[in-house]
Design an enzyme around this catalytic site. Structure first.
Site, PDB file in Angstrom:
ATOM      1  N   LYS A  47       0.812  -1.223   0.000  1.00  0.00           N
ATOM      2  CA  LYS A  47       0.000   0.000   0.000  1.00  0.00           C
ATOM      3  C   LYS A  47       0.850   1.280   0.000  1.00  0.00           C
ATOM      4  O   LYS A  47       2.049   1.234   0.283  1.00  0.00           O
ATOM      5  CB  LYS A  47      -0.932  -0.028   1.216  1.00  0.00           C
ATOM      6  CG  LYS A  47      -1.982  -1.148   1.177  1.00  0.00           C
ATOM      7  CD  LYS A  47      -2.995  -0.979   2.309  1.00  0.00           C
ATOM      8  CE  LYS A  47      -4.053  -2.066   2.290  1.00  0.00           C
ATOM      9  NZ  LYS A  47      -5.127  -1.782   3.281  1.00  0.00           N
TER      10      LYS A  47
ATOM     11  N   TYR B 287     -12.365  -2.284  -4.269  1.00  0.00           N
ATOM     12  CA  TYR B 287     -12.888  -2.381  -2.901  1.00  0.00           C
ATOM     13  C   TYR B 287     -14.418  -2.318  -2.860  1.00  0.00           C
ATOM     14  O   TYR B 287     -14.986  -1.955  -1.832  1.00  0.00           O
ATOM     15  CB  TYR B 287     -12.287  -1.276  -2.034  1.00  0.00           C
ATOM     16  CG  TYR B 287     -10.892  -1.577  -1.506  1.00  0.00           C
ATOM     17  CD1 TYR B 287     -10.666  -2.668  -0.662  1.00  0.00           C
ATOM     18  CD2 TYR B 287      -9.811  -0.770  -1.832  1.00  0.00           C
ATOM     19  CE1 TYR B 287      -9.400  -2.943  -0.155  1.00  0.00           C
ATOM     20  CE2 TYR B 287      -8.532  -1.037  -1.321  1.00  0.00           C
ATOM     21  CZ  TYR B 287      -8.344  -2.126  -0.485  1.00  0.00           C
ATOM     22  OH  TYR B 287      -7.098  -2.401   0.030  1.00  0.00           O
TER      23      TYR B 287
ATOM     24  N   ASN C 160      -2.110   0.422   6.702  1.00  0.00           N
ATOM     25  CA  ASN C 160      -1.631  -0.850   7.269  1.00  0.00           C
ATOM     26  C   ASN C 160      -0.742  -1.639   6.310  1.00  0.00           C
ATOM     27  O   ASN C 160      -0.622  -2.855   6.422  1.00  0.00           O
ATOM     28  CB  ASN C 160      -2.802  -1.676   7.810  1.00  0.00           C
ATOM     29  CG  ASN C 160      -3.759  -2.124   6.735  1.00  0.00           C
ATOM     30  OD1 ASN C 160      -3.665  -1.687   5.590  1.00  0.00           O
ATOM     31  ND2 ASN C 160      -4.682  -3.003   7.084  1.00  0.00           N
TER      32      ASN C 160
ATOM     33  N   HIS D 265      -2.316  -5.364   1.637  1.00  0.00           N
ATOM     34  CA  HIS D 265      -3.626  -6.004   1.477  1.00  0.00           C
ATOM     35  C   HIS D 265      -3.390  -7.421   0.984  1.00  0.00           C
ATOM     36  O   HIS D 265      -2.473  -7.653   0.193  1.00  0.00           O
ATOM     37  CB  HIS D 265      -4.477  -5.253   0.437  1.00  0.00           C
ATOM     38  CG  HIS D 265      -5.660  -6.053  -0.039  1.00  0.00           C
ATOM     39  ND1 HIS D 265      -6.845  -6.074   0.646  1.00  0.00           N
ATOM     40  CD2 HIS D 265      -5.801  -6.900  -1.086  1.00  0.00           C
ATOM     41  CE1 HIS D 265      -7.679  -6.907   0.019  1.00  0.00           C
ATOM     42  NE2 HIS D 265      -7.066  -7.416  -1.042  1.00  0.00           N
TER      43      HIS D 265
ATOM     44  N   GLU E 187      -9.593 -10.718  -7.603  1.00  0.00           N
ATOM     45  CA  GLU E 187      -8.565  -9.681  -7.405  1.00  0.00           C
ATOM     46  C   GLU E 187      -7.359  -9.888  -8.333  1.00  0.00           C
ATOM     47  O   GLU E 187      -6.804  -8.922  -8.853  1.00  0.00           O
ATOM     48  CB  GLU E 187      -8.134  -9.657  -5.936  1.00  0.00           C
ATOM     49  CG  GLU E 187      -9.271  -9.173  -5.023  1.00  0.00           C
ATOM     50  CD  GLU E 187      -8.904  -9.079  -3.555  1.00  0.00           C
ATOM     51  OE1 GLU E 187      -7.772  -9.462  -3.178  1.00  0.00           O
ATOM     52  OE2 GLU E 187      -9.750  -8.610  -2.775  1.00  0.00           O
TER      53      GLU E 187
END
Ligand code: CMP
Length: 139
Positions: free
Chosen positions: A10, A50, A113, A116, A127
């Site tokens: 990320k 998402y 964070n 993913h 995905e």
């Protein structure tokens, strides 16, 4: 069984030059990076990716964050790759993540964070197909 899962490094992590350190964690765990590219998503692309979270209160924060800097999207392959990747990442919230996990070592907050990972075989298939063509997966 041998599985494939979609991983994203990320913006908080790419910005801090942590791509190599995070990839080392995957490889040390026996996951093989069989496809990888650095991209910067548009808001529309992040919103579709998402889509399962679109009714959540954090959806706008999440998609805005995910387009704020480049990300590295990758396909990891290995024995039980989906659950193994989730183990290596650690809990979603870094304050709950176990010692030695990526999120414990590198994540800044619940939103920022660092990584993913797909949560199930069906989401992994969607995905992976969202970012990669079959020809780009070199196992
Ligand atoms: P990820 O695995 O990318 O899937 C959805 C993301 O939403 C999750 O990691 C978190 O980074 C983020 N997220 C989950 N809950 C919250 C929250 N309450 N506030 C902000 N972001 C969240």
């Amino acid at each position: 069984a041998i599985e494939r899962t979609l991983s994203i490094i990320k913006p908080d992590a790419t910005k801090r030059n942590l791509t190599g350190k995070i990839n080392a964690k995957f490889e040390e765990a026996g996951l093989r990076i069989i496809a990888q590219k650095r991209i910067q998503m548009t808001k529309a692309q992040a919103s579709v990716f998402y889509g399962v979270h679109k009714e959540r209160p954090f959806f706008d924060e999440l998609t805005t964050f995910m387009i704020s800097e480049p990300v590295v999207v990758q396909v990891l392959e290995g024995e039980d790759a989906i659950s193994k990747n989730r183990e290596v990442m650690g809990a979603t919230n870094p304050s709950d993540a176990a010692e030695g996990t990526i999120r414990r070592e590198f994540a800044l907050s619940l939103g920022e964070n660092s990584v993913h990972g797909s949560d199930a075989p069906e989401t992994a298939a969607f995905e992976i197909g969202y970012f990669f063509s079959g020809l780009e997966l070199v196992g």
